[in-house]
Design a protein around this motif. Structure first.
Motif, PDB file in Angstrom:
ATOM      1  N   GLY A 167       0.818  -1.198   0.000  1.00 46.75           N
ATOM      2  CA  GLY A 167       0.000   0.000   0.000  1.00 46.75           C
ATOM      3  C   GLY A 167       0.858   1.258   0.000  1.00 46.75           C
ATOM      4  N   VAL A 168       0.264   2.352  -0.459  1.00 52.14           N
ATOM      5  CA  VAL A 168       1.017   3.602  -0.570  1.00 52.14           C
ATOM      6  C   VAL A 168       1.479   4.092   0.793  1.00 52.14           C
ATOM      7  CG1 VAL A 168       0.820   6.040  -1.204  1.00 52.14           C
ATOM      8  CG2 VAL A 168      -0.088   4.276  -2.723  1.00 52.14           C
ATOM      9  N   SER A 169       0.624   4.035   1.812  1.00 51.70           N
ATOM     10  CA  SER A 169       1.002   4.509   3.148  1.00 51.70           C
ATOM     11  C   SER A 169       2.142   3.675   3.724  1.00 51.70           C
ATOM     12  CB  SER A 169      -0.211   4.476   4.085  1.00 51.70           C
ATOM     13  OG  SER A 169      -0.747   3.166   4.144  1.00 51.70           O
ATOM     14  N   SER A 170       2.092   2.356   3.516  1.00 50.51           N
ATOM     15  CA  SER A 170       3.171   1.497   4.009  1.00 50.51           C
ATOM     16  C   SER A 170       4.472   1.775   3.263  1.00 50.51           C
ATOM     17  CB  SER A 170       2.789   0.021   3.853  1.00 50.51           C
ATOM     18  OG  SER A 170       1.618  -0.267   4.587  1.00 50.51           O
ATOM     19  N   ALA A 171       4.350   2.029   1.969  1.00 48.48           N
ATOM     20  CA  ALA A 171       5.545   2.322   1.185  1.00 48.48           C
ATOM     21  C   ALA A 171       6.201   3.614   1.640  1.00 48.48           C
ATOM     22  CB  ALA A 171       5.180   2.402  -0.299  1.00 48.48           C
ATOM     23  N   ARG A 172       5.380   4.653   1.945  1.00 44.53           N
ATOM     24  CA  ARG A 172       5.953   5.914   2.416  1.00 44.53           C
ATOM     25  C   ARG A 172       6.554   5.764   3.795  1.00 44.53           C
ATOM     26  NH1 ARG A 172       5.300  10.027  -0.857  1.00 44.53           N
ATOM     27  NH2 ARG A 172       3.527  10.160  -2.308  1.00 44.53           N
ATOM     28  N   ALA A 173       6.009   4.868   4.604  1.00 45.64           N
ATOM     29  CA  ALA A 173       6.593   4.629   5.927  1.00 45.64           C
ATOM     30  C   ALA A 173       7.974   3.985   5.801  1.00 45.64           C
ATOM     31  CB  ALA A 173       5.663   3.741   6.753  1.00 45.64           C
ATOM     32  N   LEU A 174       8.119   3.119   4.819  1.00 43.83           N
ATOM     33  CA  LEU A 174       9.420   2.479   4.606  1.00 43.83           C
ATOM     34  C   LEU A 174      10.422   3.421   3.959  1.00 43.83           C
ATOM     35  CD1 LEU A 174       8.145  -0.982   3.259  1.00 43.83           C
ATOM     36  CD2 LEU A 174       9.265  -0.561   5.459  1.00 43.83           C
ATOM     37  N   LEU A 175       9.940   4.300   3.062  1.00 38.36           N
ATOM     38  CA  LEU A 175      10.833   5.205   2.334  1.00 38.36           C
ATOM     39  C   LEU A 175      10.140   6.566   2.222  1.00 38.36           C
ATOM     40  CD1 LEU A 175      13.545   5.380   0.836  1.00 38.36           C
ATOM     41  CD2 LEU A 175      12.331   4.744  -1.252  1.00 38.36           C
ATOM     42  N   PRO A 176      10.357   7.462   3.182  1.00 34.30           N
ATOM     43  CA  PRO A 176       9.653   8.753   3.163  1.00 34.30           C
ATOM     44  C   PRO A 176       9.909   9.568   1.904  1.00 34.30           C
ATOM     45  CG  PRO A 176      10.671   8.355   5.302  1.00 34.30           C
ATOM     46  CD  PRO A 176      11.176   7.272   4.394  1.00 34.30           C
ATOM     47  N   ALA A 177      11.092   9.411   1.310  1.00 37.60           N
ATOM     48  CA  ALA A 177      11.416  10.195   0.108  1.00 37.60           C
ATOM     49  C   ALA A 177      10.914   9.522  -1.170  1.00 37.60           C
ATOM     50  CB  ALA A 177      12.923  10.407   0.013  1.00 37.60           C
ATOM     51  N   LEU A 178      10.038   8.549  -1.023  1.00 36.60           N
ATOM     52  CA  LEU A 178       9.548   7.791  -2.181  1.00 36.60           C
ATOM     53  C   LEU A 178       8.795   8.704  -3.150  1.00 36.60           C
ATOM     54  CD1 LEU A 178       9.172   4.930  -3.438  1.00 36.60           C
ATOM     55  CD2 LEU A 178       6.997   4.822  -2.200  1.00 36.60           C
ATOM     56  N   SER A 179       9.103   8.572  -4.444  1.00 42.08           N
ATOM     57  CA  SER A 179       8.403   9.316  -5.491  1.00 42.08           C
ATOM     58  C   SER A 179       7.453   8.363  -6.199  1.00 42.08           C
ATOM     59  CB  SER A 179       9.419   9.896  -6.497  1.00 42.08           C
ATOM     60  OG  SER A 179       8.756  10.539  -7.559  1.00 42.08           O
ATOM     61  N   LEU A 180       6.170   8.701  -6.183  1.00 43.91           N
ATOM     62  CA  LEU A 180       5.146   7.841  -6.761  1.00 43.91           C
ATOM     63  C   LEU A 180       4.616   8.446  -8.058  1.00 43.91           C
ATOM     64  CD1 LEU A 180       3.151   6.955  -3.517  1.00 43.91           C
ATOM     65  CD2 LEU A 180       4.714   5.467  -4.770  1.00 43.91           C
ATOM     66  N   ARG A 181       4.408   7.598  -9.034  1.00 41.24           N
ATOM     67  CA  ARG A 181       3.836   8.039 -10.301  1.00 41.24           C
ATOM     68  C   ARG A 181       2.636   7.171 -10.640  1.00 41.24           C
ATOM     69  NH1 ARG A 181       8.862   9.328 -14.447  1.00 41.24           N
ATOM     70  NH2 ARG A 181       9.890  10.911 -13.143  1.00 41.24           N
ATOM     71  N   PRO A 182       1.549   7.794 -11.084  1.00 41.26           N
ATOM     72  CA  PRO A 182       0.371   6.980 -11.443  1.00 41.26           C
ATOM     73  C   PRO A 182       0.637   6.164 -12.696  1.00 41.26           C
ATOM     74  CG  PRO A 182       0.034   9.272 -12.041  1.00 41.26           C
ATOM     75  CD  PRO A 182       1.319   9.234 -11.267  1.00 41.26           C
ATOM     76  N   ARG A 183      -0.043   5.063 -12.799  1.00 39.92           N
ATOM     77  CA  ARG A 183       0.118   4.195 -13.968  1.00 39.92           C
ATOM     78  C   ARG A 183      -0.438   4.893 -15.207  1.00 39.92           C
ATOM     79  NH1 ARG A 183      -1.915  -2.130 -14.528  1.00 39.92           N
ATOM     80  NH2 ARG A 183      -0.652  -2.602 -16.384  1.00 39.92           N
ATOM     81  N   ASP A 184       0.340   4.834 -16.311  1.00 43.81           N
ATOM     82  CA  ASP A 184      -0.050   5.456 -17.574  1.00 43.81           C
ATOM     83  C   ASP A 184      -0.184   4.352 -18.620  1.00 43.81           C
ATOM     84  OD1 ASP A 184      -0.334   6.878 -19.928  1.00 43.81           O
ATOM     85  OD2 ASP A 184       1.037   8.471 -19.325  1.00 43.81           O
ATOM     86  N   LEU A 185      -1.415   3.897 -18.835  1.00 46.60           N
ATOM     87  CA  LEU A 185      -1.630   2.781 -19.751  1.00 46.60           C
ATOM     88  C   LEU A 185      -1.268   3.133 -21.187  1.00 46.60           C
ATOM     89  CD1 LEU A 185      -5.017   1.371 -18.377  1.00 46.60           C
ATOM     90  CD2 LEU A 185      -2.702   0.491 -17.988  1.00 46.60           C
TER      91      LEU A 185
ATOM     92  N   SER B  74       1.408   1.043 -23.385  1.00 51.75           N
ATOM     93  CA  SER B  74       1.086   0.452 -24.686  1.00 51.75           C
ATOM     94  C   SER B  74       2.085   0.888 -25.751  1.00 51.75           C
ATOM     95  CB  SER B  74      -0.325   0.853 -25.101  1.00 51.75           C
ATOM     96  OG  SER B  74      -0.633   0.369 -26.392  1.00 51.75           O
ATOM     97  N   ALA B  75       2.458   2.189 -25.749  1.00 57.21           N
ATOM     98  CA  ALA B  75       3.437   2.681 -26.720  1.00 57.21           C
ATOM     99  C   ALA B  75       4.791   2.013 -26.511  1.00 57.21           C
ATOM    100  CB  ALA B  75       3.562   4.197 -26.605  1.00 57.21           C
ATOM    101  N   ALA B  76       5.168   1.817 -25.238  1.00 58.31           N
ATOM    102  CA  ALA B  76       6.444   1.160 -24.950  1.00 58.31           C
ATOM    103  C   ALA B  76       6.435  -0.287 -25.426  1.00 58.31           C
ATOM    104  CB  ALA B  76       6.736   1.229 -23.452  1.00 58.31           C
ATOM    105  N   MET B  77       5.318  -0.980 -25.255  1.00 58.79           N
ATOM    106  CA  MET B  77       5.218  -2.369 -25.719  1.00 58.79           C
ATOM    107  C   MET B  77       5.297  -2.436 -27.241  1.00 58.79           C
ATOM    108  SD  MET B  77       5.065  -4.502 -23.207  1.00 58.79           S
ATOM    109  CE  MET B  77       4.287  -5.974 -23.873  1.00 58.79           C
ATOM    110  N   GLN B  78       4.683  -1.480 -27.927  1.00 57.97           N
ATOM    111  CA  GLN B  78       4.779  -1.429 -29.383  1.00 57.97           C
ATOM    112  C   GLN B  78       6.227  -1.233 -29.820  1.00 57.97           C
ATOM    113  OE1 GLN B  78       2.099  -1.395 -31.823  1.00 57.97           O
ATOM    114  NE2 GLN B  78       0.810  -2.149 -30.166  1.00 57.97           N
ATOM    115  N   ALA B  79       6.949  -0.360 -29.122  1.00 56.97           N
ATOM    116  CA  ALA B  79       8.355  -0.120 -29.463  1.00 56.97           C
ATOM    117  C   ALA B  79       9.197  -1.367 -29.233  1.00 56.97           C
ATOM    118  CB  ALA B  79       8.895   1.049 -28.644  1.00 56.97           C
ATOM    119  N   VAL B  80       8.955  -2.066 -28.125  1.00 54.71           N
ATOM    120  CA  VAL B  80       9.721  -3.288 -27.850  1.00 54.71           C
ATOM    121  C   VAL B  80       9.394  -4.368 -28.872  1.00 54.71           C
ATOM    122  CG1 VAL B  80      10.089  -5.133 -26.158  1.00 54.71           C
ATOM    123  CG2 VAL B  80       9.950  -2.769 -25.395  1.00 54.71           C
TER     124      VAL B  80
END
Length: 461
Positions: free
Chosen positions: A23-41, A45-51
């Motif tokens: 969970g996000v709260s548990s992750a921030r407790a383990l690493l306060p400086a954690l940078s989170l990014r939302p999933r970009d579908l 998809s573009a990255a999978m096409q490139a691969v």
């Protein structure tokens, strides 16, 4: 990050204990400086096409399954020196593009998929030995409801699930989950739709941060070049001209990449791109890249040579021409071609592309060369007027005539056309090979038209 949970953690987060599913709260407790990014579908998809396009370098049979790229490599092993060599080549190529991949080889596509998802680096080609690699895998690879049902009565691995009675297992976890198991273990066929390589190549790559110096873009553009190379290889084609568009917040900068022949080699494309970027000064930071293949042509295969390496020499010369064009400017690199004209000034011409000439047999070539009078290696751009004393030519001393005369009389029909460009119209000359005071052989002629006179036209090596 999606639905309040971590989907994927980088190496630094994993060292702090942040794992997928936390969970996000548990992750921030383990690493306060954690940078989170939302999933970009869309980006995924573009990255999978490139691969998938990049994978076309290794095989034309590519298919996509969720977050996995499946390659059918059975027919391509001899091209890469065997299975182990091919797997190593794929891994090294992925590492050079800074792609983090998990590789697995199995007789069935679903088995390879599950082994790769589990991070098990297995190279298995025998169907008889497939079960020993799949049995220890967790049941969480199955759909969530099936996995929960199996865990409810103590089956935590695929091997334990397969040991249960088939009829009872189908009732408990569903027939679809049982079919998945059968496909993975090779008991049922598992056809997959092939990835359809696009008809035209145009691929974008957003940059993680704005770039202010053009040479830094080479590494980011390498992924686009690798995808283009794989796409060309799969289509058995080559690119003559491509454009890399550097997109800014407002507007874009276009870099034209020209090649001497249709090529698909990522190394040659990247070398030309590097030359262009090294000499580019950005007017604004670059937010993203887009690579377009503008001129694509069929690229026939080349037969191997028993002696020599004519094909390799041709490719090296082509690569040199491309780098010179990228460094000096395409208009600064020209190629000579022979013209069917007796006038020395009109016997050659220069063009932007080398002209192909029909091959000559060695016997015919020797016959032609032996029948032609000697010609100088260095021809002056315009004949140099010589001093004449008692009918003899002088240039820093008297010139001694060695051979000649050779009469060249031609061009009366060329009035106002090519002859006008070179100053050689209705030529009537007697050519001689002479020796100057320093012992050097020179090519001179006596003008047969009024007012006459002697002229120097070239130097022999």
């Amino acid at each position: 990050m999606a639905q309040g949970r971590v989907l994927l953690a980088d190496a630094a987060a994993q060292r702090a204990g942040v794992m997928a599913g936390v969970g996000v709260s548990s992750a921030r407790a383990l690493l306060p400086a954690l940078s989170l990014r939302p999933r970009d579908l869309a980006r995924e998809s573009a990255a999978m096409q490139a691969v998938a396009c990049w994978a076309g370098r290794f095989t034309p049979r590519v298919s996509l399954a969720d977050d996995t790229v499946l390659l059918e490599i059975g027919r391509c092993l001899r091209l890469f020196g065997g299975l182990r060599a091919l797997v190593a080549t794929i891994g090294e190529s992925a590492a050079s593009l800074d792609l983090s991949v998990a590789l697995a080889v199995a007789p069935t596509p679903l088995a390879a998929h599950w082994l790769a998802l589990s991070g098990v680096a297995v190279v298995c080609t025998s169907p008889a030995r497939l079960a020993q690699h799949l049995d220890p895998l967790p049941v969480t690879l199955l759909p969530a409801r099936a996995a929960a049902a199996l865990q409810g009565f103590g089956s935590t691995t695929l091997g334990a699930a397969r040991r249960l009675p088939a009829a009872a297992l189908a009732r408990r976890i569903g027939a679809d989950a049982v079919c998945l198991l059968a496909r993975a273990f090779g008991e049922l066929p598992d056809p997959r739709p092939d990835f359809v390589f696009p008809e035209q190549f145009s691929m974008s790559l957003p940059l993680p941060a704005a770039v202010e110096h053009a040479p830094v873009l080479v590494f980011a553009a390498r992924r686009l070049v690798a995808a283009l190379s794989g796409w060309l290889t799969a289509r058995q084609a080559g690119v003559r001209r491509a454009t890399l568009r550097l997109r800014h917040v407002s507007g874009e900068t276009a870099l034209s990449l020209g090649f001497s022949e249709p090529i698909a080699d990522a190394g040659r494309i990247e070398r030309v791109l590097r030359e262009r970027l090294d000499r580019l000064t950005l007017t604004a930071p670059v937010e993203s890249l887009c690579l377009d293949a503008l001129e694509v042509a069929a690229r026939p295969g080349h037969d191997g040579a028993l002696f020599g390496d004519a094909g390799g020499e041709r490719e090296r010369m082509g690569a040199l021409r491309e780098r010179l064009g990228a460094r000096l400017g395409e208009t600064q690199v020209v190629f000579p071609a022979v013209c069917n004209d007796h006038r020395p000034e009109c016997a050659t011409r220069c063009g932007a592309q080398p002209e192909a000439s029909p091959p000559l047999s060695s016997a015919l070539l020797s016959s032609l060369l032996s029948s032609l009078p000697p010609r100088p290696l260095w021809l002056l751009a315009a004949p140099e007027s010589l001093r004449e004393v008692a009918g003899r030519p002088y240039r820093g001393g008297r010139l001694d005539l060695l051979t000649g005369p050779e009469r060249i009389e031609s061009g009366w029909w060329d009035e106002g056309e090519r002859g006008t460009e070179t100053g050689a119209v209705d030529v009537r000359r007697d050519y001689f090979i002479a020796r100057d005071a320093g012992g050097r052989a020179v090519w001179i002629f006596r003008e047969c038209r009024a007012p006459g006179g002697w002229f120097l036209h070239g130097f022999f090596s």
